[in-house]
Write a protein that holds these residues in place. Structure first.
Motif, PDB file in Angstrom:
ATOM      1  N   HIS A  19      43.236  22.829  -4.730  1.00  0.00           N
ATOM      2  CA  HIS A  19      42.057  22.911  -5.980  1.00  0.00           C
ATOM      3  C   HIS A  19      41.035  23.918  -5.623  1.00  0.00           C
ATOM      4  O   HIS A  19      39.885  23.771  -5.520  1.00  0.00           O
ATOM      5  CB  HIS A  19      41.550  21.676  -6.276  1.00  0.00           C
ATOM      6  N   PHE A  20      41.593  25.249  -5.288  1.00  0.00           N
ATOM      7  CA  PHE A  20      40.923  26.163  -4.529  1.00  0.00           C
ATOM      8  C   PHE A  20      39.616  26.357  -5.281  1.00  0.00           C
ATOM      9  O   PHE A  20      38.367  26.307  -4.695  1.00  0.00           O
ATOM     10  CB  PHE A  20      41.770  27.443  -4.542  1.00  0.00           C
ATOM     11  N   ALA A  21      39.793  26.847  -6.608  1.00  0.00           N
ATOM     12  CA  ALA A  21      38.556  27.016  -7.538  1.00  0.00           C
ATOM     13  C   ALA A  21      37.435  25.714  -7.608  1.00  0.00           C
ATOM     14  O   ALA A  21      36.307  26.169  -7.422  1.00  0.00           O
ATOM     15  CB  ALA A  21      38.874  27.376  -9.208  1.00  0.00           C
ATOM     16  N   GLU A  22      37.832  24.615  -7.603  1.00  0.00           N
ATOM     17  CA  GLU A  22      37.030  23.533  -7.832  1.00  0.00           C
ATOM     18  C   GLU A  22      36.617  23.284  -6.456  1.00  0.00           C
ATOM     19  O   GLU A  22      35.120  22.981  -6.225  1.00  0.00           O
ATOM     20  CB  GLU A  22      37.787  22.204  -8.127  1.00  0.00           C
ATOM     21  N   ARG A  69      44.014  15.251 -11.851  1.00  0.00           N
ATOM     22  CA  ARG A  69      43.655  15.728 -10.730  1.00  0.00           C
ATOM     23  C   ARG A  69      43.495  14.666  -9.688  1.00  0.00           C
ATOM     24  O   ARG A  69      43.620  14.917  -8.499  1.00  0.00           O
ATOM     25  CB  ARG A  69      41.951  16.303 -10.886  1.00  0.00           C
ATOM     26  N   SER A 150      40.127  36.603 -10.117  1.00  0.00           N
ATOM     27  CA  SER A 150      40.093  35.189 -10.986  1.00  0.00           C
ATOM     28  C   SER A 150      41.730  34.726 -10.978  1.00  0.00           C
ATOM     29  O   SER A 150      42.178  33.699 -11.223  1.00  0.00           O
ATOM     30  CB  SER A 150      39.565  35.683 -12.305  1.00  0.00           C
ATOM     31  N   LYS A 153      42.962  33.151  -7.811  1.00  0.00           N
ATOM     32  CA  LYS A 153      42.300  31.525  -7.886  1.00  0.00           C
ATOM     33  C   LYS A 153      43.210  30.804  -8.539  1.00  0.00           C
ATOM     34  O   LYS A 153      43.696  29.734  -8.248  1.00  0.00           O
ATOM     35  CB  LYS A 153      40.848  31.691  -8.222  1.00  0.00           C
ATOM     36  N   ALA A 154      43.465  31.149  -9.944  1.00  0.00           N
ATOM     37  CA  ALA A 154      44.538  30.339 -10.856  1.00  0.00           C
ATOM     38  C   ALA A 154      45.817  30.192 -10.240  1.00  0.00           C
ATOM     39  O   ALA A 154      46.331  29.077 -10.489  1.00  0.00           O
ATOM     40  CB  ALA A 154      44.441  31.063 -12.209  1.00  0.00           C
ATOM     41  N   ARG A 157      45.919  27.453  -7.289  1.00  0.00           N
ATOM     42  CA  ARG A 157      44.698  26.240  -7.704  1.00  0.00           C
ATOM     43  C   ARG A 157      45.674  25.057  -7.052  1.00  0.00           C
ATOM     44  O   ARG A 157      44.897  24.099  -6.679  1.00  0.00           O
ATOM     45  CB  ARG A 157      44.794  26.199  -9.281  1.00  0.00           C
ATOM     46  N   ASP A 158      46.991  25.022  -7.254  1.00  0.00           N
ATOM     47  CA  ASP A 158      47.742  23.736  -6.813  1.00  0.00           C
ATOM     48  C   ASP A 158      48.680  23.976  -5.670  1.00  0.00           C
ATOM     49  O   ASP A 158      49.646  23.221  -5.650  1.00  0.00           O
ATOM     50  CB  ASP A 158      48.575  23.283  -8.049  1.00  0.00           C
TER      51      ASP A 158
END
Length: 409
Positions: A19-22, A69, A150, A153-154, A157-158
């Motif tokens: 979960h890079f962005a979080e 999540r 951006s 990151k998306a 993400r997983d």
């Protein structure tokens, strides 16, 4: 201190949760908490452990709020050792392979991302550059850099972290080295702001490059990059005057250069050149070594530097390398030859893509310097003024205006 710990904390969270962005949001919240609490309560004995603990709690709370999540968090936990978040006691160093910043570095250079996206994301997440700084380092419009970051990151993400395998090692290593070089360049000559140098970035780039070399001690490109950084950073103390003003290479007090760094860098150049065909980092390091070995500016072996630039631009064409070759050509064969090369580069870049255009103020500054050497004071003054208007670095602009003023009204 917070700039140093931020990528390490982010790397720890990404190793544990994904979960890079979080994770990045949670780290930012932990940094804000530290900025509020530490001035009053004092810096904890283990600041990185404190930040990891606070950021982990906030990220865990966020993940638990969403069932999907929560399932991804459990899957990541099963794939990650229990001690993945364990911070070392104060004063105890970690092996390079366990460095969370290095973990984050290779994650950002994941093969799922294109090389431009890898570089943009790593500059932002590991190097700590703002989006605007990353854009200038990449010679891109800020909107383009922001879009790349951006999307990167998306896309990851997983993606669970895994070490690079034989099938993608070379690609990921090339991206890692380019990112480290760009971070170092931003530290050695800041693209904007009141300070010429950002020593924290330069030192962090050197630290990370040493860590990569500890993992790959016989990789010529890694050794060459470390040599290049050391040989370049060795001059940093002499690059500014008492008021922060820029001092060009040919006017620096060479007695202030770091001789220990020069000795280490020179030895690494020799080692790097013995480890296989010379790539761009080895060649640039060899050029830097020739500059550093000259006792006086007039002792610089410009013909040899020009020969190395010829090899460099033939093997790895790059706008800044080509501009450096134009300077070497002028110093070896006269300013007129250098000016003709600058004009050729300008004509070609005007019709080419954005990533083939050198920083405009640098091209104008080189033109001004060569015009001054050729005796064209009027043309040099105008070029210095154009360069000063185009740079966002206050010390560079001040220096360029001073050079223009010295040439008269």
């Amino acid at each position: 201190m917070l700039r140093l710990h931020a990528p390490q904390v982010l790397g720890a969270l990404v190793r544990r949760y994904g979960h890079f962005a979080e994770a990045e949001d949670s780290v930012q919240e932990a940094l804000l908490a530290a900025a509020r609490q530490w001035p009053a309560a004092g810096v904890p004995d283990n600041p990185r452990g404190w930040l990891i603990k606070v950021a982990s709690r906030r990220l865990a709370d966020q993940l638990r709020a969403d069932e999907a999540r929560r399932r991804r968090e459990e899957a990541a936990a099963r794939l990650t050792p229990r001690d993945g978040l364990a911070a070392p006691p104060p004063g105890e160093s970690r092996a390079p392979s366990a460095d969370d910043t290095l973990t984050l570095l290779f994650l950002c250079c994941h093969p799922a991302l294109t090389p431009p996206a890898q570089i943009a994301l790593t500059l932002r997440a590991v190097g700590g550059l703002t989006t605007a700084e990353a854009a200038r380092a990449l010679l891109l419009p800020e909107a383009t850099a922001a879009q790349r970051i951006s999307r990167a990151k998306a896309k990851i993400r997983d993606v669970p972290f895994r070490p690079p395998g034989p099938e993608d090692r070379d690609q990921r290593l090339a991206a890692v080295l380019q990112v480290l070089y760009l971070i170092f360049n931003e530290g050695y000559t800041a693209t904007s702001g009141a300070a010429l140098q950002r020593t924290d970035l330069a030192h962090e780039a050197i630290r990370l490059t040493r860590a990569v070399r500890a993992l790959l001690p016989r990789e010529g490109a890694v050794t060459g990059l470390l040599a290049l950084m050391l040989l370049t950073q060795a001059r940093s103390a002499a690059r500014t005057g008492p008021h922060g003003e820029l001092i060009p290479l040919d006017e620096q007090d060479r007695g202030r250069w770091d001789r220990a760094a020069i000795a280490e860098g020179t030895a690494l150049v020799e080692e790097a050149l013995s480890e296989g065909p010379a790539g761009p980092y080895q060649l640039q390091a060899a050029i830097a070594a020739l500059h550093d070995e000259a006792a006086r500016a007039e002792d610089t072996d410009w013909p040899q530097i020009l020969a190395l630039y010829d090899v460099l631009v033939s093997r790895a064409p790059d706008p800044m390398a080509e501009l450096g070759r134009a300077v070497a050509l002028a110093m070896a064969e006269g300013p007129e030859a250098g000016l003709a090369e600058v004009s050729r580069l300008e004509r070609r870049s005007a019709d080419g893509p954005a990533d083939r255009q050198p920083g405009r103020h640098r091209l104008e500054a080189v033109r001004a310097h060569l015009l001054e050497r050729s005796g064209d004071a009027v043309g040099a003054r105008a070029a210095y003024q154009r360069a000063a208007q185009q740079t966002l670095s206050i010390p560079e602009a001040r220096y360029l205006r001073m050079r223009a003023a010295r040439l008269g009204p």
